[in-house]
Write a protein that holds these residues in place. Structure first.
Motif, PDB file in Angstrom:
ATOM      1  N   ILE A 138       0.848  -1.199   0.000  1.00 17.64           N
ATOM      2  CA  ILE A 138       0.000   0.000   0.000  1.00 17.64           C
ATOM      3  C   ILE A 138       0.886   1.252   0.000  1.00 17.64           C
ATOM      4  O   ILE A 138       0.587   2.230  -0.690  1.00 17.64           O
ATOM      5  N   LEU A 139       1.998   1.225   0.746  1.00 12.88           N
ATOM      6  CA  LEU A 139       2.939   2.354   0.703  1.00 12.88           C
ATOM      7  C   LEU A 139       3.461   2.562  -0.713  1.00 12.88           C
ATOM      8  O   LEU A 139       3.528   3.690  -1.209  1.00 12.88           O
ATOM      9  N   ASN A 140       3.829   1.462  -1.360  1.00 11.12           N
ATOM     10  CA  ASN A 140       4.315   1.558  -2.735  1.00 11.12           C
ATOM     11  C   ASN A 140       3.228   2.081  -3.660  1.00 11.12           C
ATOM     12  O   ASN A 140       3.505   2.877  -4.572  1.00 11.12           O
ATOM     13  N   LEU A 141       1.998   1.653  -3.431  1.00 10.59           N
ATOM     14  CA  LEU A 141       0.872   2.146  -4.229  1.00 10.59           C
ATOM     15  C   LEU A 141       0.675   3.645  -4.026  1.00 10.59           C
ATOM     16  O   LEU A 141       0.433   4.380  -4.991  1.00 10.59           O
ATOM     17  N   LEU A 142       0.766   4.104  -2.793  1.00 10.78           N
ATOM     18  CA  LEU A 142       0.647   5.541  -2.520  1.00 10.78           C
ATOM     19  C   LEU A 142       1.647   6.336  -3.366  1.00 10.78           C
ATOM     20  O   LEU A 142       1.286   7.291  -4.051  1.00 10.78           O
ATOM     21  N   GLN A 143       2.900   5.918  -3.304  1.00  9.26           N
ATOM     22  CA  GLN A 143       3.946   6.635  -4.038  1.00  9.26           C
ATOM     23  C   GLN A 143       3.755   6.499  -5.544  1.00  9.26           C
ATOM     24  O   GLN A 143       3.893   7.475  -6.287  1.00  9.26           O
ATOM     25  N   ASP A 144       3.424   5.316  -5.992  1.00  8.80           N
ATOM     26  CA  ASP A 144       3.252   5.078  -7.418  1.00  8.80           C
ATOM     27  C   ASP A 144       2.093   5.903  -7.976  1.00  8.80           C
ATOM     28  O   ASP A 144       2.178   6.442  -9.081  1.00  8.80           O
ATOM     29  N   HIS A 145       1.017   6.018  -7.224  1.00 12.19           N
ATOM     30  CA  HIS A 145      -0.148   6.784  -7.676  1.00 12.19           C
ATOM     31  C   HIS A 145       0.204   8.261  -7.839  1.00 12.19           C
ATOM     32  O   HIS A 145      -0.152   8.886  -8.838  1.00 12.19           O
ATOM     33  N   VAL A 146       0.916   8.813  -6.855  1.00 13.73           N
ATOM     34  CA  VAL A 146       1.349  10.216  -6.961  1.00 13.73           C
ATOM     35  C   VAL A 146       2.233  10.388  -8.193  1.00 13.73           C
ATOM     36  O   VAL A 146       2.053  11.319  -8.980  1.00 13.73           O
ATOM     37  N   THR A 147       3.177   9.473  -8.378  1.00 15.06           N
ATOM     38  CA  THR A 147       4.106   9.558  -9.504  1.00 15.06           C
ATOM     39  C   THR A 147       3.366   9.485 -10.838  1.00 15.06           C
ATOM     40  O   THR A 147       3.666  10.241 -11.767  1.00 15.06           O
ATOM     41  N   HIS A 148       2.405   8.588 -10.930  1.00 19.03           N
ATOM     42  CA  HIS A 148       1.619   8.429 -12.158  1.00 19.03           C
ATOM     43  C   HIS A 148       0.933   9.744 -12.549  1.00 19.03           C
ATOM     44  O   HIS A 148       1.068  10.216 -13.684  1.00 19.03           O
ATOM     45  N   HIS A 149       0.227  10.331 -11.621  1.00 19.79           N
ATOM     46  CA  HIS A 149      -0.508  11.561 -11.942  1.00 19.79           C
ATOM     47  C   HIS A 149       0.417  12.767 -12.060  1.00 19.79           C
ATOM     48  O   HIS A 149       0.158  13.671 -12.856  1.00 19.79           O
ATOM     49  N   ARG A 150       1.507  12.769 -11.318  1.00 23.63           N
ATOM     50  CA  ARG A 150       2.476  13.862 -11.451  1.00 23.63           C
ATOM     51  C   ARG A 150       3.073  13.857 -12.854  1.00 23.63           C
ATOM     52  O   ARG A 150       3.288  14.907 -13.452  1.00 23.63           O
ATOM     53  N   GLY A 151       3.301  12.669 -13.405  1.00 24.77           N
ATOM     54  CA  GLY A 151       3.795  12.576 -14.780  1.00 24.77           C
ATOM     55  C   GLY A 151       2.821  13.200 -15.763  1.00 24.77           C
ATOM     56  O   GLY A 151       3.222  13.883 -16.713  1.00 24.77           O
ATOM     57  N   GLN A 152       1.527  12.983 -15.544  1.00 25.39           N
ATOM     58  CA  GLN A 152       0.527  13.615 -16.405  1.00 25.39           C
ATOM     59  C   GLN A 152       0.570  15.133 -16.250  1.00 25.39           C
ATOM     60  O   GLN A 152       0.463  15.867 -17.239  1.00 25.39           O
ATOM     61  N   LEU A 153       0.748  15.601 -15.027  1.00 25.69           N
ATOM     62  CA  LEU A 153       0.793  17.046 -14.785  1.00 25.69           C
ATOM     63  C   LEU A 153       1.995  17.699 -15.474  1.00 25.69           C
ATOM     64  O   LEU A 153       1.909  18.838 -15.932  1.00 25.69           O
ATOM     65  N   ILE A 154       3.087  16.970 -15.562  1.00 25.84           N
ATOM     66  CA  ILE A 154       4.264  17.478 -16.277  1.00 25.84           C
ATOM     67  C   ILE A 154       3.930  17.694 -17.751  1.00 25.84           C
ATOM     68  O   ILE A 154       4.314  18.704 -18.345  1.00 25.84           O
ATOM     69  N   VAL A 155       3.186  16.763 -18.329  1.00 19.79           N
ATOM     70  CA  VAL A 155       2.752  16.922 -19.722  1.00 19.79           C
ATOM     71  C   VAL A 155       1.860  18.162 -19.846  1.00 19.79           C
ATOM     72  O   VAL A 155       2.007  18.954 -20.778  1.00 19.79           O
ATOM     73  N   TYR A 156       0.959  18.357 -18.903  1.00 19.96           N
ATOM     74  CA  TYR A 156       0.079  19.528 -18.928  1.00 19.96           C
ATOM     75  C   TYR A 156       0.908  20.817 -18.897  1.00 19.96           C
ATOM     76  O   TYR A 156       0.625  21.767 -19.637  1.00 19.96           O
ATOM     77  N   LEU A 157       1.911  20.857 -18.021  1.00 20.34           N
ATOM     78  CA  LEU A 157       2.774  22.050 -17.954  1.00 20.34           C
ATOM     79  C   LEU A 157       3.451  22.294 -19.294  1.00 20.34           C
ATOM     80  O   LEU A 157       3.503  23.430 -19.778  1.00 20.34           O
ATOM     81  N   ASN A 158       3.969  21.236 -19.886  1.00 21.19           N
ATOM     82  CA  ASN A 158       4.625  21.376 -21.189  1.00 21.19           C
ATOM     83  C   ASN A 158       3.650  21.875 -22.256  1.00 21.19           C
ATOM     84  O   ASN A 158       3.996  22.728 -23.078  1.00 21.19           O
ATOM     85  N   MET A 159       2.433  21.344 -22.254  1.00 17.47           N
ATOM     86  CA  MET A 159       1.442  21.768 -23.240  1.00 17.47           C
ATOM     87  C   MET A 159       1.034  23.235 -23.052  1.00 17.47           C
ATOM     88  O   MET A 159       0.634  23.893 -24.010  1.00 17.47           O
ATOM     89  N   CYS A 160       1.127  23.735 -21.827  1.00 15.32           N
ATOM     90  CA  CYS A 160       0.806  25.135 -21.535  1.00 15.32           C
ATOM     91  C   CYS A 160       2.040  26.026 -21.605  1.00 15.32           C
ATOM     92  O   CYS A 160       1.990  27.195 -21.240  1.00 15.32           O
ATOM     93  N   ASN A 161       3.160  25.440 -22.053  1.00 15.54           N
ATOM     94  CA  ASN A 161       4.410  26.176 -22.206  1.00 15.54           C
ATOM     95  C   ASN A 161       4.883  26.810 -20.886  1.00 15.54           C
ATOM     96  O   ASN A 161       5.357  27.941 -20.861  1.00 15.54           O
TER      97      ASN A 161
END
Length: 170
Positions: A138-161
């Motif tokens: 569950i600890l690993n899942l907590l970290q993995d979930h944050v990482t998964h969505h943070r990766g998407q947010l990085i794409v959003y930042l890039n798309m918004c320049n």
């Protein structure tokens, strides 16, 4: 005086290494790094772009952050003894600043709950919707979930320049 400073530096280094070699210490260090990086990403996006989403079927930047916070709350209250506080809060009306504060608070809640938990509890198997899991999983899942969505947010930042914050995961 120089010898005392050198000795203190060595002792602090040994303490840091010891924390990295046990489950709890390694998780807590990584969790703080994850918090720092996600908060930097949330701060980087201008508030007027918090509703940005690349396509209609994807979550907005803000909704991604709310989703991350909600997942931490669910897993924390269910598996790490955080107090349950009733129905999920609606964070959709929060300002950028208040949402960042809510995220920081949830990261801190998880940190404190894990820090207070006896290390032997991480081996305990708990019921999870996807089948029995150890609290370590569950600890690993907590970290993995944050990482998964943070990766998407990085794409959003890039798309918004928007310039990306420096990675702080070490």
């Amino acid at each position: 005086m120089k010898k005392a400073i050198l000795l203190l530096t060595i002792l602090l280094g040994i303490t840091s290494m010891a924390q990295q070699t046990n489950v709890k210490g390694a998780f807590l260090e990584k969790w703080n790094n994850s918090k720092e990086y996600l908060v930097a990403i949330a701060q980087a996006m201008p508030e007027d772009k918090y509703d940005f989403k690349p396509t209609k079927r994807q979550m907005s930047f803000k909704t991604q952050l709310i989703h991350i916070e909600g997942n931490m709350k669910w897993l924390g209250t269910t598996y790490f003894n955080l107090e349950t506080v009733g129905e999920p809060e609606d964070l959709s009306d929060l300002s950028k600043e208040d949402l960042i504060i809510a995220l920081q608070s949830r990261f801190d809640d998880i940190y404190n709950a894990v820090k207070a938990m006896d290390a032997g509890k991480f081996e305990e198997v708990v019921e999870f919707y996807a089948g029995p899991k150890s609290r370590l999983q569950i600890l690993n899942l907590l970290q993995d979930h944050v990482t998964h969505h943070r990766g998407q947010l990085i794409v959003y930042l890039n798309m918004c320049n928007v310039d990306l914050p420096r990675y702080s995961g070490w």
